[in-house]
Write a protein that holds these residues in place. Structure first.
Motif, PDB file in Angstrom:
ATOM      1  N   ALA A  88       0.836  -1.202   0.000  1.00 56.03           N
ATOM      2  CA  ALA A  88       0.000   0.000   0.000  1.00 56.03           C
ATOM      3  C   ALA A  88       0.870   1.250   0.000  1.00 56.03           C
ATOM      4  CB  ALA A  88      -0.934  -0.009   1.207  1.00 56.03           C
ATOM      5  N   GLU A  89       1.959   1.232   0.773  1.00 54.40           N
ATOM      6  CA  GLU A  89       2.863   2.375   0.788  1.00 54.40           C
ATOM      7  C   GLU A  89       3.546   2.546  -0.567  1.00 54.40           C
ATOM      8  OE1 GLU A  89       4.454   5.722   2.316  1.00 54.40           O
ATOM      9  OE2 GLU A  89       3.039   4.389   3.366  1.00 54.40           O
ATOM     10  N   ARG A  91       2.243   1.779  -3.454  1.00 55.48           N
ATOM     11  CA  ARG A  91       1.249   2.355  -4.356  1.00 55.48           C
ATOM     12  C   ARG A  91       1.120   3.858  -4.153  1.00 55.48           C
ATOM     13  NH1 ARG A  91      -3.069  -2.066  -3.482  1.00 55.48           N
ATOM     14  NH2 ARG A  91      -3.721  -0.581  -1.914  1.00 55.48           N
ATOM     15  N   LYS A  92       1.252   4.304  -2.884  1.00 57.36           N
ATOM     16  CA  LYS A  92       1.202   5.742  -2.627  1.00 57.36           C
ATOM     17  C   LYS A  92       2.349   6.450  -3.331  1.00 57.36           C
ATOM     18  CE  LYS A  92      -0.938   5.281   1.943  1.00 57.36           C
ATOM     19  NZ  LYS A  92      -0.734   5.490   3.403  1.00 57.36           N
ATOM     20  N   LEU A  93       3.542   5.844  -3.292  1.00 58.50           N
ATOM     21  CA  LEU A  93       4.680   6.425  -3.991  1.00 58.50           C
ATOM     22  C   LEU A  93       4.419   6.484  -5.489  1.00 58.50           C
ATOM     23  CD1 LEU A  93       7.654   4.668  -2.166  1.00 58.50           C
ATOM     24  CD2 LEU A  93       6.986   7.066  -1.960  1.00 58.50           C
ATOM     25  N   ASN A  94       3.857   5.397  -6.016  1.00 59.13           N
ATOM     26  CA  ASN A  94       3.580   5.327  -7.453  1.00 59.13           C
ATOM     27  C   ASN A  94       2.555   6.382  -7.867  1.00 59.13           C
ATOM     28  OD1 ASN A  94       3.755   4.100 -10.079  1.00 59.13           O
ATOM     29  ND2 ASN A  94       1.756   3.184  -9.675  1.00 59.13           N
ATOM     30  N   THR A  95       1.495   6.510  -7.041  1.00 53.38           N
ATOM     31  CA  THR A  95       0.460   7.498  -7.339  1.00 53.38           C
ATOM     32  C   THR A  95       1.023   8.909  -7.255  1.00 53.38           C
ATOM     33  OG1 THR A  95      -1.227   6.016  -6.451  1.00 53.38           O
ATOM     34  CG2 THR A  95      -1.808   8.351  -6.633  1.00 53.38           C
ATOM     35  N   GLY A  96       1.908   9.124  -6.264  1.00 50.76           N
ATOM     36  CA  GLY A  96       2.501  10.434  -6.105  1.00 50.76           C
ATOM     37  C   GLY A  96       3.393  10.824  -7.255  1.00 50.76           C
ATOM     38  N   GLU A 101      -4.729   7.648 -10.120  1.00 46.36           N
ATOM     39  CA  GLU A 101      -5.289   7.405  -8.795  1.00 46.36           C
ATOM     40  C   GLU A 101      -6.555   6.576  -8.857  1.00 46.36           C
ATOM     41  OE1 GLU A 101      -3.731  11.605  -6.824  1.00 46.36           O
ATOM     42  OE2 GLU A 101      -5.811  10.958  -6.628  1.00 46.36           O
ATOM     43  N   ASP A 105      -5.419   1.262  -7.136  1.00 45.64           N
ATOM     44  CA  ASP A 105      -5.706   0.427  -5.966  1.00 45.64           C
ATOM     45  C   ASP A 105      -5.409  -1.040  -6.192  1.00 45.64           C
ATOM     46  OD1 ASP A 105      -6.870   0.261  -3.259  1.00 45.64           O
ATOM     47  OD2 ASP A 105      -8.308  -1.025  -4.291  1.00 45.64           O
ATOM     48  N   PRO A 109       2.742  -1.473  -9.095  1.00 42.92           N
ATOM     49  CA  PRO A 109       3.395  -0.218  -9.396  1.00 42.92           C
ATOM     50  C   PRO A 109       4.115  -0.292 -10.735  1.00 42.92           C
ATOM     51  CG  PRO A 109       3.850  -0.909  -7.152  1.00 42.92           C
ATOM     52  CD  PRO A 109       3.161  -2.052  -7.832  1.00 42.92           C
ATOM     53  N   ASN A 120      10.198   5.358   2.879  1.00 39.84           N
ATOM     54  CA  ASN A 120       8.806   5.305   3.325  1.00 39.84           C
ATOM     55  C   ASN A 120       8.330   3.875   3.487  1.00 39.84           C
ATOM     56  OD1 ASN A 120       8.646   8.078   3.336  1.00 39.84           O
ATOM     57  ND2 ASN A 120       7.688   8.232   1.321  1.00 39.84           N
TER      58      ASN A 120
END
Length: 236
Positions: A88-89, A91-96, A101, A105, A109, A120
């Motif tokens: 999940a973390e 994916r946040k990096l990938n989305t950022g 977005e 989910d 990545p 992170n």
């Protein structure tokens, strides 16, 4: 056998109020200890079984999205849970970094994106491991408390029974076996009960701590392997 059981019932029934209280307290510790033992045996057995399934799938598939889907099916696995948090973390990096977005989910990545590092993800995995260790060790310290305290609780009942025996001697002015036997019997029953509660608790505590150390080592090993995969294949 029946006569012996009736003797024990008779001894307990005629014991002083303090000794009865001690025996009730030991019964409470015993019931709680065996409840924890049963719960933890099932929990740890499930954790080992499902972690083995997940790790085997993870190394065979090498597909993070597929491993994430598999991890959600294995809620009893500590390894699967820390992977879900790490993924999940990630994916946040990938989305950022400009990922979609709306669809991030459930997809892996993108290998095209460059990320600044794995700090992170490392922190997320470290927090997840701490959370899992807290979850796994819940209630286990009660077994140590039981093993350490119940012999002394039983010893208190022993001392009280002996005090009653000497009190009986003083009242009757006689040290015959008929005078001292009831108090000594109470004392021996309290001592035996304290040991009967403490011994299984100590054995179970040592067994669970050994299993917990294995799980902790497995979590750290998987975390290190997962980070190595990210550094080598995804985040470079």
């Amino acid at each position: 056998m029946v006569a012996t059981e009736m003797d024990y019932i008779h001894i307990i029934g005629n014991a002083s109020l303090m000794v009865k209280f001690v025996l009730l307290l030991l019964l409470f510790f015993s019931v709680m200890s065996w409840a924890i033992i049963i719960i933890k045996i099932r929990y740890i057995r499930k954790a080992f079984k499902e972690s083995d399934i997940f790790i085997d799938y993870f190394w065979k598939s090498r597909d993070l999205a597929g491993a994430f889907t598999k991890a959600k099916q294995l809620d009893g696995s500590p390894v699967a849970r820390i992977f879900r948090i790490g993924y999940a973390e990630l994916r946040k990096l990938n989305t950022g970094k400009g990922g979609d977005e709306a669809t991030a989910d459930e997809r892996a990545p993108s290998l095209r994106h460059e990320f600044s590092g794995t700090d992170n993800v490392k922190r997320a995995l470290r927090r997840a491991i701490n959370t899992e260790m807290t979850r796994i060790t819940q209630m286990v310290p009660f077994l140590a408390t039981t093993g350490n305290t119940t012999p002394f609780i039983g010893l208190f009942g022993t001392v009280w029974g002996i005090m009653n025996s000497f009190h009986g001697i003083g009242q009757r002015g006689s040290a015959s076996l008929a005078v001292v036997a009831p108090g000594i019997s109470e004392a021996l029953v309290a001592t035996a009960a304290g040991l009967a509660v403490a011994i299984p608790a100590v054995i179970a505590f040592n067994h669970f701590m050994q299993k917990i150390r294995v799980i902790e080592s497995e979590l750290h090993s998987f975390s290190a392997d997962f980070l190595n995969i990210l550094d080598r294949d995804i985040l470079r």
